[in-house]
Write a protein that holds these residues in place. Structure first.
Motif, PDB file in Angstrom:
ATOM      1  N   THR A 101      28.895   8.209  33.107  1.00  0.00           N
ATOM      2  CA  THR A 101      30.023   9.142  33.094  1.00  0.00           C
ATOM      3  C   THR A 101      31.279   8.370  33.474  1.00  0.00           C
ATOM      4  OG1 THR A 101      28.555  10.921  33.847  1.00  0.00           O
ATOM      5  CG2 THR A 101      30.930  11.331  33.946  1.00  0.00           C
ATOM      6  N   VAL A 102      32.237   8.344  32.577  1.00  0.00           N
ATOM      7  CA  VAL A 102      33.520   7.673  32.817  1.00  0.00           C
ATOM      8  C   VAL A 102      34.602   8.740  32.839  1.00  0.00           C
ATOM      9  CG1 VAL A 102      35.205   6.043  31.886  1.00  0.00           C
ATOM     10  CG2 VAL A 102      32.766   5.524  31.728  1.00  0.00           C
ATOM     11  N   LYS A 103      35.362   8.820  33.939  1.00  0.00           N
ATOM     12  CA  LYS A 103      36.399   9.844  34.075  1.00  0.00           C
ATOM     13  C   LYS A 103      37.764   9.213  34.331  1.00  0.00           C
ATOM     14  CE  LYS A 103      33.580  13.703  35.819  1.00  0.00           C
ATOM     15  NZ  LYS A 103      33.398  14.677  36.923  1.00  0.00           N
ATOM     16  N   ASN A 104      38.626   9.341  33.352  1.00  0.00           N
ATOM     17  CA  ASN A 104      40.054   9.009  33.510  1.00  0.00           C
ATOM     18  C   ASN A 104      40.309   7.614  34.052  1.00  0.00           C
ATOM     19  OD1 ASN A 104      40.701  11.683  32.693  1.00  0.00           O
ATOM     20  ND2 ASN A 104      40.389  12.401  34.788  1.00  0.00           N
ATOM     21  N   ILE A 105      39.557   6.628  33.542  1.00  0.00           N
ATOM     22  CA  ILE A 105      39.801   5.266  34.031  1.00  0.00           C
ATOM     23  C   ILE A 105      41.007   4.673  33.309  1.00  0.00           C
ATOM     24  CG2 ILE A 105      37.389   4.893  34.651  1.00  0.00           C
ATOM     25  CD1 ILE A 105      37.149   3.053  32.183  1.00  0.00           C
ATOM     26  N   SER A 106      41.773   3.875  34.058  1.00  0.00           N
ATOM     27  CA  SER A 106      42.989   3.269  33.516  1.00  0.00           C
ATOM     28  C   SER A 106      43.138   1.850  34.027  1.00  0.00           C
ATOM     29  CB  SER A 106      44.239   4.081  33.916  1.00  0.00           C
ATOM     30  OG  SER A 106      44.184   5.397  33.433  1.00  0.00           O
ATOM     31  N   ARG A 107      43.752   1.030  33.210  1.00  0.00           N
ATOM     32  CA  ARG A 107      44.243  -0.282  33.647  1.00  0.00           C
ATOM     33  C   ARG A 107      45.505  -0.572  32.847  1.00  0.00           C
ATOM     34  NH1 ARG A 107      40.207  -3.569  32.992  1.00  0.00           N
ATOM     35  NH2 ARG A 107      40.904  -4.673  31.137  1.00  0.00           N
ATOM     36  N   ASP A 153      43.538   6.687  31.082  1.00  0.00           N
ATOM     37  CA  ASP A 153      42.831   7.975  31.195  1.00  0.00           C
ATOM     38  C   ASP A 153      41.663   8.100  30.214  1.00  0.00           C
ATOM     39  OD1 ASP A 153      44.424   8.885  33.274  1.00  0.00           O
ATOM     40  OD2 ASP A 153      45.894   9.803  31.930  1.00  0.00           O
ATOM     41  N   VAL A 154      40.850   7.071  30.149  1.00  0.00           N
ATOM     42  CA  VAL A 154      39.708   7.089  29.238  1.00  0.00           C
ATOM     43  C   VAL A 154      38.539   7.812  29.890  1.00  0.00           C
ATOM     44  CG1 VAL A 154      37.941   5.666  28.113  1.00  0.00           C
ATOM     45  CG2 VAL A 154      40.359   5.019  27.976  1.00  0.00           C
ATOM     46  N   SER A 155      37.997   8.814  29.201  1.00  0.00           N
ATOM     47  CA  SER A 155      36.813   9.537  29.660  1.00  0.00           C
ATOM     48  C   SER A 155      35.783   9.544  28.547  1.00  0.00           C
ATOM     49  CB  SER A 155      37.159  10.978  30.048  1.00  0.00           C
ATOM     50  OG  SER A 155      38.066  11.018  31.126  1.00  0.00           O
ATOM     51  N   GLY A 167      40.692   6.178  38.326  1.00  0.00           N
ATOM     52  CA  GLY A 167      39.571   6.825  37.671  1.00  0.00           C
ATOM     53  C   GLY A 167      38.260   6.460  38.336  1.00  0.00           C
ATOM     54  N   GLU A 168      37.162   6.958  37.773  1.00  0.00           N
ATOM     55  CA  GLU A 168      35.864   6.688  38.380  1.00  0.00           C
ATOM     56  C   GLU A 168      34.771   6.527  37.328  1.00  0.00           C
ATOM     57  OE1 GLU A 168      34.129  11.083  39.471  1.00  0.00           O
ATOM     58  OE2 GLU A 168      35.719  10.286  40.786  1.00  0.00           O
ATOM     59  N   ILE A 169      33.726   5.789  37.729  1.00  0.00           N
ATOM     60  CA  ILE A 169      32.555   5.558  36.889  1.00  0.00           C
ATOM     61  C   ILE A 169      31.329   5.999  37.676  1.00  0.00           C
ATOM     62  CG2 ILE A 169      31.141   3.812  35.713  1.00  0.00           C
ATOM     63  CD1 ILE A 169      33.688   2.109  35.448  1.00  0.00           C
ATOM     64  N   ALA A 170      30.448   6.725  37.010  1.00  0.00           N
ATOM     65  CA  ALA A 170      29.215   7.170  37.665  1.00  0.00           C
ATOM     66  C   ALA A 170      28.023   6.799  36.790  1.00  0.00           C
ATOM     67  CB  ALA A 170      29.242   8.677  37.905  1.00  0.00           C
ATOM     68  N   MET A 171      26.912   6.411  37.444  1.00  0.00           N
ATOM     69  CA  MET A 171      25.642   6.157  36.779  1.00  0.00           C
ATOM     70  C   MET A 171      24.639   7.177  37.286  1.00  0.00           C
ATOM     71  SD  MET A 171      25.874   3.610  34.611  1.00  0.00           S
ATOM     72  CE  MET A 171      24.167   3.084  34.402  1.00  0.00           C
ATOM     73  N   ARG A 172      24.126   7.980  36.358  1.00  0.00           N
ATOM     74  CA  ARG A 172      23.175   9.056  36.673  1.00  0.00           C
ATOM     75  C   ARG A 172      23.726   9.989  37.757  1.00  0.00           C
ATOM     76  NH1 ARG A 172      18.608   8.426  33.883  1.00  0.00           N
ATOM     77  NH2 ARG A 172      18.031   6.345  33.154  1.00  0.00           N
ATOM     78  N   GLY A 173      25.028  10.299  37.653  1.00  0.00           N
ATOM     79  CA  GLY A 173      25.671  11.253  38.560  1.00  0.00           C
ATOM     80  C   GLY A 173      26.149  10.675  39.864  1.00  0.00           C
ATOM     81  N   ARG A 174      25.875   9.399  40.089  1.00  0.00           N
ATOM     82  CA  ARG A 174      26.267   8.768  41.350  1.00  0.00           C
ATOM     83  C   ARG A 174      27.443   7.825  41.114  1.00  0.00           C
ATOM     84  NH1 ARG A 174      22.249   5.112  45.207  1.00  0.00           N
ATOM     85  NH2 ARG A 174      23.791   4.658  46.837  1.00  0.00           N
ATOM     86  N   LYS A 175      28.552   8.044  41.848  1.00  0.00           N
ATOM     87  CA  LYS A 175      29.723   7.187  41.686  1.00  0.00           C
ATOM     88  C   LYS A 175      29.383   5.744  42.064  1.00  0.00           C
ATOM     89  CE  LYS A 175      33.136  10.783  42.685  1.00  0.00           C
ATOM     90  NZ  LYS A 175      34.256  11.196  43.575  1.00  0.00           N
ATOM     91  N   VAL A 218      24.530   5.060  12.635  1.00  0.00           N
ATOM     92  CA  VAL A 218      23.676   4.768  13.787  1.00  0.00           C
ATOM     93  C   VAL A 218      23.919   5.721  14.955  1.00  0.00           C
ATOM     94  CG1 VAL A 218      23.202   3.032  15.567  1.00  0.00           C
ATOM     95  CG2 VAL A 218      23.371   2.346  13.172  1.00  0.00           C
ATOM     96  N   CYS A 219      25.177   6.156  15.147  1.00  0.00           N
ATOM     97  CA  CYS A 219      25.556   6.830  16.393  1.00  0.00           C
ATOM     98  C   CYS A 219      25.373   8.346  16.335  1.00  0.00           C
ATOM     99  CB  CYS A 219      27.009   6.508  16.742  1.00  0.00           C
ATOM    100  SG  CYS A 219      27.285   4.754  17.058  1.00  0.00           S
ATOM    101  N   ASP A 220      25.083   8.922  17.503  1.00  0.00           N
ATOM    102  CA  ASP A 220      24.973  10.370  17.659  1.00  0.00           C
ATOM    103  C   ASP A 220      26.338  11.018  17.855  1.00  0.00           C
ATOM    104  OD1 ASP A 220      21.940  10.622  17.835  1.00  0.00           O
ATOM    105  OD2 ASP A 220      22.353   9.146  19.390  1.00  0.00           O
ATOM    106  N   ARG A 221      27.221  10.316  18.538  1.00  0.00           N
ATOM    107  CA  ARG A 221      28.609  10.745  18.724  1.00  0.00           C
ATOM    108  C   ARG A 221      29.497   9.521  18.654  1.00  0.00           C
ATOM    109  NH1 ARG A 221      29.453  12.771  24.236  1.00  0.00           N
ATOM    110  NH2 ARG A 221      27.556  11.667  24.825  1.00  0.00           N
ATOM    111  N   VAL A 222      30.776   9.747  18.371  1.00  0.00           N
ATOM    112  CA  VAL A 222      31.738   8.644  18.329  1.00  0.00           C
ATOM    113  C   VAL A 222      32.987   9.044  19.108  1.00  0.00           C
ATOM    114  CG1 VAL A 222      33.180   7.164  16.887  1.00  0.00           C
ATOM    115  CG2 VAL A 222      30.925   7.863  16.066  1.00  0.00           C
ATOM    116  N   PHE A 223      33.356   8.209  20.097  1.00  0.00           N
ATOM    117  CA  PHE A 223      34.650   8.335  20.765  1.00  0.00           C
ATOM    118  C   PHE A 223      35.615   7.372  20.067  1.00  0.00           C
ATOM    119  CE2 PHE A 223      31.799   9.913  24.010  1.00  0.00           C
ATOM    120  CZ  PHE A 223      32.529  10.929  24.620  1.00  0.00           C
TER     121      PHE A 223
END
Length: 507
Positions: free
Chosen positions: A266-272, A278-280, A315-323, A468-473
């Protein structure tokens, strides 16, 4: 040149009966290649078919065991790279042959710097670079250090370096592997002008649509032999694939119908600053998610940030719901993330190490004590993995540098599979890879997802992403402009989002 068809033009190059063997491998067997002035002659074949060996013989890096080379009607024997260059042979390789610490202008004149007395004439160096880059329509400052440029810009500098010698025969070896659509269009325009000026062009590419678009004739190599030479007009990609691999490849992009599981990334509003804003996005188990966008859109930068190679500012990054705070590649691996990088040679492998050593780099601590490496266990694991991934030849003690690009890419994938990640990030996983190896790599990716893995995949080939992909951002100028489900994804919808036309894209 006149408007005559290339078949009426004089022969610029004739390679006859070329054979070359290395220990345990017959690389070329009685190969013939004829190229005319003002012609784009494509060469296609799987990795390991002999294309690179044939071109290295032309460039003077290898001497053939048998056969002869005729340039402009004159037979040449036992020549070397300098002589080949003096005879008008220009080589543009897939792997860059430049010096990052030098400027663009210095790289273009590398090895032939003009002098004024005992000193380098830097004014002449800059003038030459400006002229050649102008011919390529490349908006690059000659004074810029090469290392500050993107891979696509560096590729254009490589082309400019060769064009500065005014060659008569130019070999393009996968020239668009690092270029976006815009840069590829510019390159094709340049090649068109070169063809009109009477330059003979040899064009090697795994992208068969490029061959269909730009080639006049095509030669197919398989297992070191010439299978067929014919006009491109009237030939189909399916026919070329069949000749290249010796079998029908009916499904280049096999897609498994999997039911996604728990959310892994889960990627929420990360920026550099300067890279992305604000990439999610998110990726679930048993799911392959695409990351699309034009060159410079921020795709690679986002992938590197998720893996921990580059920091995020907010922003923040989480793996399996854990930041998680992933601030290095080591922490990325510890969090269950693996990254197959865009630059295979520079970042994915250590060429002088063996296949075995490259495979076990991320997991070597599992195979060692404080003083010993469990060699038998290591060899057993690697042999099984090499067999599963169809690494050919299956000689795990050979240096990886002698293997084809497709086999090197399988090793990069395999080393991360050994690490058993939860999330596998793939940045251009099939770039510069032949059709047979591409199908193998897609199968490997599918098996990983089927086993419960999550995949985030970047590719410049839209048909690959869509199949190949199920979804595309989709990213545009560092921002996510659309999230498109597989059922709604088309080349048009992705390109609208990639160019910022979000008003007509269903997210």
């Amino acid at each position: 040149m006149t408007d005559q068809p290339p078949s009426a033009h004089p022969i610029a190059l004739h390679m006859r009966g070329i054979s070359k063997s290395f220990p345990g491998v017959k690389a070329l067997q009685d190969v013939e290649l004829e190229v005319r002035t003002g012609e784009v002659h494509a060469i296609v074949g799987e990795n390991g078919a002999g294309k690179s060996t044939l071109m290295k013989i032309l460039a003077g890096f290898y001497q053939p065991d048998h056969g002869e080379i005729e340039i402009g009607g004159h037979v040449v024997r036992h020549w070397h790279p300098r002589e080949a260059r003096e005879r008008g042979i220009g080589m543009i390789y897939q792997e860059l042959n430049l010096v990052p610490d030098l400027t663009v202008a210095e790289n273009i004149s590398l090895g032939r710097m003009p002098h004024r007395g005992p000193f380098v004439d830097y004014r002449a160096v800059t003038q030459k670079a400006t002229e050649v880059l102008g011919e390529l329509h490349a908006d690059i400052d000659p004074a810029t250090p090469l290392g500050n440029l993107s891979i696509s810009q560096q590729q254009l500098v490589e082309i400019a370096k060769v064009m500065a010698d005014k060659p008569r025969i130019v070999v393009f070896d996968e020239p668009t592997s690092s270029l976006g659509d815009k840069e590829t269009r510019v390159l094709f325009e340049v090649i068109g002008r070169m063809r009109a000026a009477g330059i003979a062009i040899i064009y090697i590419s795994h992208r068969l649509q490029e061959v269909m678009e730009i080639g006049d004739r095509v030669t197919v190599l398989r297992d070191g032999r010439r299978i067929e030479t014919r006009d491109v007009e009237g030939v189909t990609p399916e026919h070329m694939v069949r000749l290249m691999v010796g079998r029908d490849v009916s499904e280049m992009f096999p897609k498994l119908d999997l039911v996604p599981g728990e959310q892994v990334l889960t990627v929420k509003n990360i920026s550099r600053s300067g890279d992305f804003t604000d990439v999610s996005l998110d990726v679930r188990e048993r799911e392959i998610v695409g990351l699309a966008g034009l060159v410079g859109s921020g795709r690679t930068e986002v992938a590197r940030a998720v893996f921990g190679l580059d920091p995020i500012e907010s922003g923040e990054i989480a793996m399996r719901g854990r930041k998680v705070k992933i601030r290095s590649a080591r922490k990325g691996m510890a969090s269950g993330v693996a990254l197959v990088p865009e630059d295979r040679k520079g970042q994915g492998i250590i060429p002088m190490l063996t296949v075995r050593e490259n495979f076990t780099l991320p997991v070597i601590q599992r195979l060692t004590t404080a003083l010993l490496i469990f060699a038998r266990k290591e060899r057993g694991i690697v042999r099984r993995l090499a067999d599963r991934l169809k690494v050919n030849p299956p000689q795990i003690e050979r240096p990886l540098s002698v293997f084809s690009g497709g086999n090197q890419q399988k090793v990069v994938l395999g080393k991360w599979l050994l690490a058993e990640p939860s999330l596998l990030i793939l940045d251009e996983p099939t770039r510069g890879v032949d059709v047979g190896a591409k199908a193998d790599i897609h199968e490997i990716i599918g098996e990983f997802a089927q086993g419960g893995g999550a995949v985030l995949m970047i590719s410049s080939e839209l048909p690959e992403l869509l199949a190949v992909c199920d979804r595309v951002f989709v990213l545009h100028e560092g921002r996510v402009t659309a999230e498109i489900a597989r059922a709604d994804a088309t080349e048009e919808s992705v390109m609208r989002a990639a160019t910022g036309q979000t008003g007509q894209v269903a997210a």
